[in-house]
Write a protein that holds these residues in place. Structure first.
Motif, PDB file in Angstrom:
ATOM      1  N   CYS A  64      69.937  36.805  35.575  1.00 13.37           N
ATOM      2  CA  CYS A  64      69.167  36.174  34.501  1.00 13.37           C
ATOM      3  C   CYS A  64      67.868  36.924  34.224  1.00 13.37           C
ATOM      4  O   CYS A  64      67.385  36.937  33.088  1.00 13.37           O
ATOM      5  CB  CYS A  64      68.828  34.725  34.882  1.00 13.37           C
ATOM      6  SG  CYS A  64      70.269  33.667  35.129  1.00 13.37           S
ATOM      7  N   TRP A  65      67.280  37.536  35.250  1.00 18.01           N
ATOM      8  CA  TRP A  65      65.941  38.082  35.113  1.00 18.01           C
ATOM      9  C   TRP A  65      65.821  39.146  34.028  1.00 18.01           C
ATOM     10  O   TRP A  65      64.795  39.182  33.325  1.00 18.01           O
ATOM     11  CB  TRP A  65      65.474  38.655  36.452  1.00 18.01           C
ATOM     12  CG  TRP A  65      65.089  37.600  37.437  1.00 18.01           C
ATOM     13  CD1 TRP A  65      65.881  37.047  38.397  1.00 18.01           C
ATOM     14  CD2 TRP A  65      63.827  36.941  37.553  1.00 18.01           C
ATOM     15  NE1 TRP A  65      65.201  36.091  39.093  1.00 18.01           N
ATOM     16  CE2 TRP A  65      63.941  36.008  38.618  1.00 18.01           C
ATOM     17  CE3 TRP A  65      62.619  37.054  36.881  1.00 18.01           C
ATOM     18  CZ2 TRP A  65      62.875  35.200  39.010  1.00 18.01           C
ATOM     19  CZ3 TRP A  65      61.565  36.246  37.274  1.00 18.01           C
ATOM     20  CH2 TRP A  65      61.690  35.338  38.308  1.00 18.01           C
TER      21      TRP A  65
ATOM     22  N   ALA B 239      70.423  29.125  39.193  1.00 18.93           N
ATOM     23  CA  ALA B 239      69.557  30.278  39.431  1.00 18.93           C
ATOM     24  C   ALA B 239      68.417  30.330  38.426  1.00 18.93           C
ATOM     25  O   ALA B 239      67.285  30.706  38.755  1.00 18.93           O
ATOM     26  CB  ALA B 239      70.375  31.560  39.359  1.00 18.93           C
TER      27      ALA B 239
ATOM     28  N   SER C 106      74.660  32.165  48.187  1.00 18.31           N
ATOM     29  CA  SER C 106      74.998  32.114  46.765  1.00 18.31           C
ATOM     30  C   SER C 106      75.267  33.526  46.280  1.00 18.31           C
ATOM     31  O   SER C 106      74.585  34.464  46.683  1.00 18.31           O
ATOM     32  CB  SER C 106      73.834  31.502  45.973  1.00 18.31           C
ATOM     33  OG  SER C 106      74.053  31.661  44.596  1.00 18.31           O
TER      34      SER C 106
ATOM     35  N   ARG D 277      74.851  30.013  35.085  1.00 19.05           N
ATOM     36  CA  ARG D 277      73.716  30.427  35.916  1.00 19.05           C
ATOM     37  C   ARG D 277      72.582  29.412  35.837  1.00 19.05           C
ATOM     38  O   ARG D 277      71.412  29.778  35.989  1.00 19.05           O
ATOM     39  CB  ARG D 277      73.224  31.810  35.486  1.00 19.05           C
ATOM     40  CG  ARG D 277      74.263  32.908  35.613  1.00 19.05           C
ATOM     41  CD  ARG D 277      73.636  34.274  35.388  1.00 19.05           C
ATOM     42  NE  ARG D 277      74.633  35.316  35.501  1.00 19.05           N
ATOM     43  CZ  ARG D 277      75.300  35.835  34.472  1.00 19.05           C
ATOM     44  NH1 ARG D 277      75.075  35.374  33.256  1.00 19.05           N
ATOM     45  NH2 ARG D 277      76.199  36.782  34.645  1.00 19.05           N
TER      46      ARG D 277
ATOM     47  N   ALA E  63      65.815  27.751  39.368  1.00 17.37           N
ATOM     48  CA  ALA E  63      65.076  28.224  40.536  1.00 17.37           C
ATOM     49  C   ALA E  63      64.084  29.310  40.171  1.00 17.37           C
ATOM     50  O   ALA E  63      62.987  29.384  40.732  1.00 17.37           O
ATOM     51  CB  ALA E  63      66.060  28.739  41.589  1.00 17.37           C
ATOM     52  N   SER E  64      64.446  30.153  39.219  1.00 17.78           N
ATOM     53  CA  SER E  64      63.531  31.221  38.809  1.00 17.78           C
ATOM     54  C   SER E  64      62.275  30.662  38.157  1.00 17.78           C
ATOM     55  O   SER E  64      61.193  31.226  38.296  1.00 17.78           O
ATOM     56  CB  SER E  64      64.244  32.174  37.853  1.00 17.78           C
ATOM     57  OG  SER E  64      64.441  31.590  36.570  1.00 17.78           O
TER      58      SER E  64
ATOM     59  N   SER F  27      69.148  37.423  40.701  1.00 22.65           N
ATOM     60  CA  SER F  27      69.944  36.855  39.623  1.00 22.65           C
ATOM     61  C   SER F  27      70.014  37.804  38.436  1.00 22.65           C
ATOM     62  O   SER F  27      69.062  38.511  38.129  1.00 22.65           O
ATOM     63  CB  SER F  27      69.342  35.520  39.179  1.00 22.65           C
ATOM     64  OG  SER F  27      70.020  35.029  38.054  1.00 22.65           O
TER      65      SER F  27
ATOM     66  N   THR G 114      74.620  34.681  43.440  1.00 24.94           N
ATOM     67  CA  THR G 114      73.521  35.110  42.577  1.00 24.94           C
ATOM     68  C   THR G 114      72.251  34.373  42.966  1.00 24.94           C
ATOM     69  O   THR G 114      71.816  33.458  42.275  1.00 24.94           O
ATOM     70  CB  THR G 114      73.829  34.834  41.102  1.00 24.94           C
ATOM     71  OG1 THR G 114      74.135  33.434  40.957  1.00 24.94           O
ATOM     72  CG2 THR G 114      74.994  35.666  40.615  1.00 24.94           C
ATOM     73  N   PRO G 115      71.617  34.713  44.108  1.00 27.02           N
ATOM     74  CA  PRO G 115      70.382  34.043  44.494  1.00 27.02           C
ATOM     75  C   PRO G 115      69.278  34.349  43.497  1.00 27.02           C
ATOM     76  O   PRO G 115      69.380  35.239  42.677  1.00 27.02           O
ATOM     77  CB  PRO G 115      70.070  34.634  45.875  1.00 27.02           C
ATOM     78  CG  PRO G 115      70.787  35.942  45.901  1.00 27.02           C
ATOM     79  CD  PRO G 115      72.006  35.754  45.063  1.00 27.02           C
ATOM     80  N   CYS G 116      68.184  33.585  43.624  1.00 29.10           N
ATOM     81  CA  CYS G 116      67.137  33.629  42.597  1.00 29.10           C
ATOM     82  C   CYS G 116      66.587  35.028  42.387  1.00 29.10           C
ATOM     83  O   CYS G 116      66.456  35.493  41.262  1.00 29.10           O
ATOM     84  CB  CYS G 116      66.010  32.668  42.998  1.00 29.10           C
ATOM     85  SG  CYS G 116      64.571  32.709  41.933  1.00 29.10           S
ATOM     86  N   CYS G 117      66.241  35.720  43.463  1.00 32.42           N
ATOM     87  CA  CYS G 117      65.560  37.006  43.315  1.00 32.42           C
ATOM     88  C   CYS G 117      66.504  38.120  42.890  1.00 32.42           C
ATOM     89  O   CYS G 117      66.058  39.198  42.521  1.00 32.42           O
ATOM     90  CB  CYS G 117      64.859  37.386  44.619  1.00 32.42           C
ATOM     91  SG  CYS G 117      63.489  36.294  45.037  1.00 32.42           S
TER      92      CYS G 117
END
Length: 265
Positions: free
Chosen positions: A38-39, A171, A29, A168, A174-175, A36, A31-34
């Motif tokens: 978004c954080w 992601a 992906s 997003r 998932a976060s 992303s 933009t994987p979770c860790c």
């Protein structure tokens, strides 16, 4: 092979062609979770941190409550399970209540602020009176605590997804799960350290007796009266510290809920 799989697309009939395009260095992906984007948003990381605090307090308490009920209150495993049953019911009830209130009023983080404040208060009460409170009172206190925890479940998930937006959404979801799982593991470790640290301060003999109780729960009834009393006093002090620490986690979650910029939907 060609006759039985003629209906498959060409890419599915030649998996080697698909595998040749994949390299171990590429992420599945963009933009994987860790990693992303978004954080950095306060609306997301504060909501996720709130969930981590809640799950740390909740899962950490649940992990050690059976020991408290059997070793301190003298309940059988079946009786301890019945006392803990309101934890499951209360969590679901709190989630339903906050979800409906959020839908009707458009206010999000108000309900976790109230619910987590109630849960923190109940944990303090449990840590103070659980040694001598009537056993019928324990399911009520635990049910109110779980209901307070449950108010944060749908609000935290919805807040993160709304803040991330459709692009997003995966992601962001998932976060949320990542933060909850990490908080549960970290909270259980911290509460366990508080519990066993308190027992270690009580002396090596008490810690050894507690290790025997963990290995064989029914052995509590066979201890000498003096040993059983010493173990009970040590456990009461250690578990009180555990419940107060869980309350501190819950207060931190309530504070974070009040600091999330996205309060209305």
């Amino acid at each position: 092979m060609r006759r039985c799989c003629h209906w498959l697309p060409a890419s599915a009939r030649s998996p080697s062609r698909r595998l040749s395009r994949w390299s171990p260095g590429k992420s599945a992906s963009p933009t994987p979770c860790c990693r992303s984007r978004c954080w950095p948003s306060p609306r997301i990381w504060r909501s996720n941190l709130m969930g981590a605090c809640v799950y740390g307090a909740m899962i950490g308490s649940i992990a050690f409550l059976p020991i408290f009920l059997q070793a301190v209150r003298g309940l059988s495993p079946g009786q301890a399970g019945l006392v803990l049953l309101p934890l499951s019911v209360g969590g679901a009830l709190g989630a339903v209540i906050s979800g409906r209130l959020m839908l009707r009023t458009g206010r999000g983080m108000l309900w976790p602020r109230i619910g987590l404040s109630v849960a923190a208060t109940m944990l303090v009460v449990i840590g103070t009176v659980a040694e001598f409170a009537p056993i019928w009172l324990m399911p009520i206190l635990l049910g109110l605590t779980a209901t307070g925890f449950g108010t944060s479940f749908p609000v935290g998930q919805t807040t993160v997804q709304v803040a991330a937006g459709p692009a997003r959404l995966g992601a962001a979801a998932a976060s949320v799960q990542f933060s909850r799982n990490l908080g549960a593991a970290t909270g259980t470790a911290i509460l366990g350290a508080v519990l066993f640290g308190g027992l270690a301060l009580a002396g090596g003999e008490v810690a050894a007796m507690f290790a025997r109780v963990i290995a064989v729960p029914g052995i509590v009834t066979s201890l000498a009266p003096a040993d059983a009393l010493a173990l009970r006093h040590a456990l009461v002090g250690a578990f009180s510290a555990l419940f107060y620490t869980a309350s501190a986690f819950t207060v931190a979650g309530a504070v974070l809920a009040s600091r999330v910029p996205l309060q209305r939907f």
